[in-house]
Design a protein around this motif. Structure first.
Motif, PDB file in Angstrom:
ATOM      1  N   GLU A  38       0.835  -1.210   0.000  1.00 19.04           N
ATOM      2  CA  GLU A  38       0.000   0.000   0.000  1.00 19.04           C
ATOM      3  C   GLU A  38       0.870   1.259   0.000  1.00 19.04           C
ATOM      4  OE1 GLU A  38      -3.315   0.276  -0.325  1.00 19.04           O
ATOM      5  OE2 GLU A  38      -3.711  -1.857  -0.366  1.00 19.04           O
ATOM      6  N   GLY A  39       0.567   2.232   0.863  1.00 21.91           N
ATOM      7  CA  GLY A  39       1.236   3.530   0.825  1.00 21.91           C
ATOM      8  C   GLY A  39       2.732   3.473   1.009  1.00 21.91           C
ATOM      9  N   TYR A 253       1.655  11.364  -4.673  1.00 25.48           N
ATOM     10  CA  TYR A 253       0.281  10.849  -4.696  1.00 25.48           C
ATOM     11  C   TYR A 253      -0.168  10.667  -6.130  1.00 25.48           C
ATOM     12  CZ  TYR A 253       0.510  11.511   0.218  1.00 25.48           C
ATOM     13  OH  TYR A 253       0.898  11.411   1.524  1.00 25.48           O
ATOM     14  N   THR A 328      -6.561  10.101  -1.844  1.00 23.93           N
ATOM     15  CA  THR A 328      -6.326   9.273  -0.650  1.00 23.93           C
ATOM     16  C   THR A 328      -7.643   8.888   0.032  1.00 23.93           C
ATOM     17  OG1 THR A 328      -5.973  11.245   0.723  1.00 23.93           O
ATOM     18  CG2 THR A 328      -4.033  10.209  -0.250  1.00 23.93           C
ATOM     19  N   THR A 368      -4.785   2.262   3.805  1.00 23.78           N
ATOM     20  CA  THR A 368      -5.280   3.509   3.231  1.00 23.78           C
ATOM     21  C   THR A 368      -5.519   4.583   4.281  1.00 23.78           C
ATOM     22  OG1 THR A 368      -7.505   2.517   3.259  1.00 23.78           O
ATOM     23  CG2 THR A 368      -6.311   2.483   1.170  1.00 23.78           C
ATOM     24  N   ASP A 371      -2.441   6.724   4.303  1.00 24.15           N
ATOM     25  CA  ASP A 371      -2.340   7.624   3.152  1.00 24.15           C
ATOM     26  C   ASP A 371      -3.022   8.961   3.406  1.00 24.15           C
ATOM     27  OD1 ASP A 371      -0.992   5.660   1.802  1.00 24.15           O
ATOM     28  OD2 ASP A 371      -2.753   4.935   0.722  1.00 24.15           O
TER      29      ASP A 371
END
Length: 396
Positions: A38-39, A253, A328, A368, A371
């Motif tokens: 993920e992030g 991003y 996000t 998430t 993020d």
């Protein structure tokens, strides 16, 4: 706005994809291409990931938009985005922090010494940085930072604490904000420094987050830094921080992972049955997916506005805040929708029997959240949009 890529841009995308195909054949590929992170897939937090970044540099994908005098290619801003979109889509480290945050800020405000020392290393991916902004009492309100820098000979003596410093456990150098004047307005007494993280007096302690993502708290005990490593002018660091945060939102991003996340959910819903038919055939599910798909297209439009602003030579402050907020929170909402639509099995992790989608959605739900915090929380982005775009007054 024309959302279609030119022939030159499309040819460039194919170059990046060919590079990634070659990298995917190497022994370290599973460590590099890890979208399940993920992030924090964007981080170069292992030797394998740092080697991948060095290969990016050798292939000429770093510093694409930099001026030629600093070793760049002076290409339009969209090319950095094209690279990052392809990297993010496979879960590889992004090019943003050194190239897009520290590098560009140094070009605008750094001394000749700092430019000579760091810009070539950034282009060759020879150095990793940690950003030292937040403190226990200065997160969303960064101007309230209290880490003290006091004049000591031809340098400064640092004492205090930072927190939420992702990368501090593996980075080489610190991009650090400290208070050098407490007598005037809080925004006016902040200075930016650069210092090595292995310096005596620096202690790094781990903070584990709900997303299995490590960040850090960092303590400073009489740490000395020379005047040579002050970025720009003393007491003017706040404006440099704001500019660097704009570069961070601009660089880090991306749109691709959000689109891929929705595509993966749609595919899973097509192949998961409830009451004798695929979930994707249920009217409620289709309505949810239609709303999410519309928001994905809106996120794409906001991202393109950031690119357009950068291509015009502007720092995309408002545009990047809008893009960061939208993308996000959308990623988080897609994960929440997966939980609602797939049922209790979606809450099961990768190692649990009976999970849905190999546990990806449980992992995504946790990831998430991070993020929406990094690079400035969603609340901060809303404040930027309200004040700078809508010209609304500060709340009384």
């Amino acid at each position: 706005m024309n959302f279609e890529f030119t022939k030159e841009e499309q040819a460039f995308i194919e170059r990046v994809r060919d590079f990634l195909k070659r990298e995917a054949e190497k022994d370290y590929a599973s460590e590099i291409m890890a979208p399940e992170r993920e992030g924090h897939a964007q981080l170069a937090d292992s030797e394998e990931r740092r080697e991948f970044c060095r290969q990016l540099g050798k292939a000429g994908f770093l510093g694409l938009t930099w001026p030629r005098e600093y070793g760049g290619k002076e290409l339009p801003g969209i090319y950095d985005y094209l690279v990052n979109e392809e990297l993010a889509s496979v879960g590889a480290p992004l090019i943003g922090k050194g190239v897009g945050i520290i590098g560009k800020t140094l070009m605008h405000h750094g001394s000749d010494k700092l430019k000579r020392e760091f810009l070539p290393k950034i282009l060759n991916a020879e150095v990793e940085f940690a950003l030292g902004y937040s403190e226990p009492g200065a997160g969303s309100d960064l101007a309230s930072m209290k880490l003290k820098a006091e004049r000591d000979g031809d340098g400064w003596r640092l004492n205090g604490q930072k927190t939420w410093n992702t990368s501090a456990n593996f980075a080489d150098w610190y991009w650090l904000a400290a208070r050098t004047d407490s007598t005037g307005p809080k925004h006016k007494g902040i200075t930016l420094f650069m210092l090595p993280l292995d310096q005596k007096g620096i202690t790094v302690r781990a903070i584990e987050t709900m997303a299995a993502h490590r960040t850090n708290e960092v303590f400073f005990d009489d740490v000395w830094v020379s005047d040579d490593y002050v970025v720009g002018e003393v007491n003017k660091g706040w404006s440099y921080i704001c500019e660097a945060l704009d570069y961070e939102r601009f660089a880090l991003y991306t749109f691709g992972p959000v689109k891929l996340k929705l595509d993966a959910l749609v595919e899973l819903l097509k192949n998961t049955e409830r009451n004798g038919k695929p979930l994707a055939q249920h009217e409620h599910v289709q309505r949810v997916l239609a709303r999410l798909s519309t928001r994905v297209e809106a996120a794409k439009g906001l991202q393109r506005k950031v690119i357009c602003a950068a291509a015009q030579g502007r720092v995309p402050t408002v545009e990047s805040a809008m893009c960061k907020l939208c993308s996000t929170e959308l990623g988080q909402d897609i994960s929440n929708a997966a939980m609602d639509l797939l049922g209790p099995e979606a809450l099961l992790s990768h190692s649990a029997p009976g999970n849905v989608g190999d546990g990806a959605w449980e992992n995504s739900l946790r990831g998430t959240v991070v993020d929406t915090i990094g690079g400035g929380t969603s609340q901060i982005q809303k404040n930027i949009i309200a004040r700078r775009h809508l010209q609304l007054p500060n709340p009384s």
